[in-house]
Motif scaffolding. Structure first.
Motif: not given
Length: 263
Positions: A9-11, A29-35, A68-69
């Motif tokens: 997550r970049i903001r 946003d890049v979700m888990q398991g996606t490219s 989340g970190v």
């Protein structure tokens, strides 16, 4: 609908070099398991974005969260621990000429002497490298060769084997098909997709190759003048409805990018 948090997550990410603003408030946003595939012209900031996520360049402002970190706020030691969970395929494979192929593949494992927290002998590292070579379509015997003895396509495969050797949670691909003919480019893309799916990794790729972008990407975004001007399904890259994206993806001489260049 899903309430799952993004893997990355970049903001508000900003980076300038002197008076040149390269990244101007990036939200992604890049979700888990996606490219995710990032496209954009030369000098648009694609590589700078990757280097910021990797911690190789310090952003001027903004946050980069992984699981989340906020890694920007971490100490150097803690940031390095996060970065160790990332595998990277460099643009020109970036193999070490003085090391054999298997030593290149197992480089990270040899550096730490461990895999999954367990001590790893040199023989075990070589055997693991052989298995990684098989996963990218190379015979383990190739491990005894040196990079100079390989074709460009084979070097890319070795680079991919090295990227996945540590079974990373996140994979980055920097122009994975550069310098390859269209058939070998498609082969490398297929291997990338297979490796990402096998590991269940989250991936970010930067590329100029629209065929490659559609083959390996689930989602796509375009960087232009320091901003992400479009985000959507990678399958929509050639039909985005955005005039800047359409000109870039279709390689048209005339359009908003051409007008900008003439100023």
């Amino acid at each position: 609908m899903t309430d799952a948090a993004p893997k990355i997550r970049i903001r508000g990410l900003r980076k300038a070099f002197g008076s040149k603003i390269v990244l101007d408030g990036i939200d992604l946003d890049v979700m888990q398991g996606t490219s995710m595939v990032i496209i954009g012209g030369s000098g648009s900031g694609k590589s700078v974005l990757l280097r910021c996520i990797l911690g190789l360049i310090a952003p001027d402002a903004g946050s980069i969260e992984i699981d989340g970190v906020d890694v920007v706020a971490l100490s150097s030691r803690r940031r390095e621990a996060v970065i160790e969970t990332i595998g990277m395929l460099f643009q020109n494979a970036a193999l070490f000429d003085s090391l054999s192929v298997w030593e290149n593949v197992a480089f990270g494992l040899l550096a730490t002497g461990r895999r999954h927290g367990k001590r790893l002998s040199r023989a075990e590292a070589r055997a693991h490298a052989g298995r990684m070579l098989e996963q990218v379509g190379l015979d383990p015997s190739v491990g005894a060769l040196y990079p100079s003895e390989l074709s460009g396509g084979m070097q890319k495969r070795v680079g991919l084997a090295r990227a996945v050797a540590g079974q990373p949670d996140i994979l980055f691909f920097d122009e994975p098909t550069t310098g390859l003919d269209p058939i070998m480019g498609a082969v490398i893309d297929g291997l990338i997709v297979d490796c990402v799916r096998r590991l269940g990794s989250t991936a970010i790729a930067i590329t100029h190759d629209m065929a490659s972008a559609q083959r390996i990407g689930d989602q796509a975004a375009m960087l232009y003048q320091g901003k992400l001007i479009w985000q959507g399904a990678a399958s929509s890259l050639l039909d985005s409805g955005n005039p800047v994206v359409d000109q870039f993806t279709h390689g048209r001489r005339e359009g908003p990018i051409s007008m900008e260049l003439r100023r």
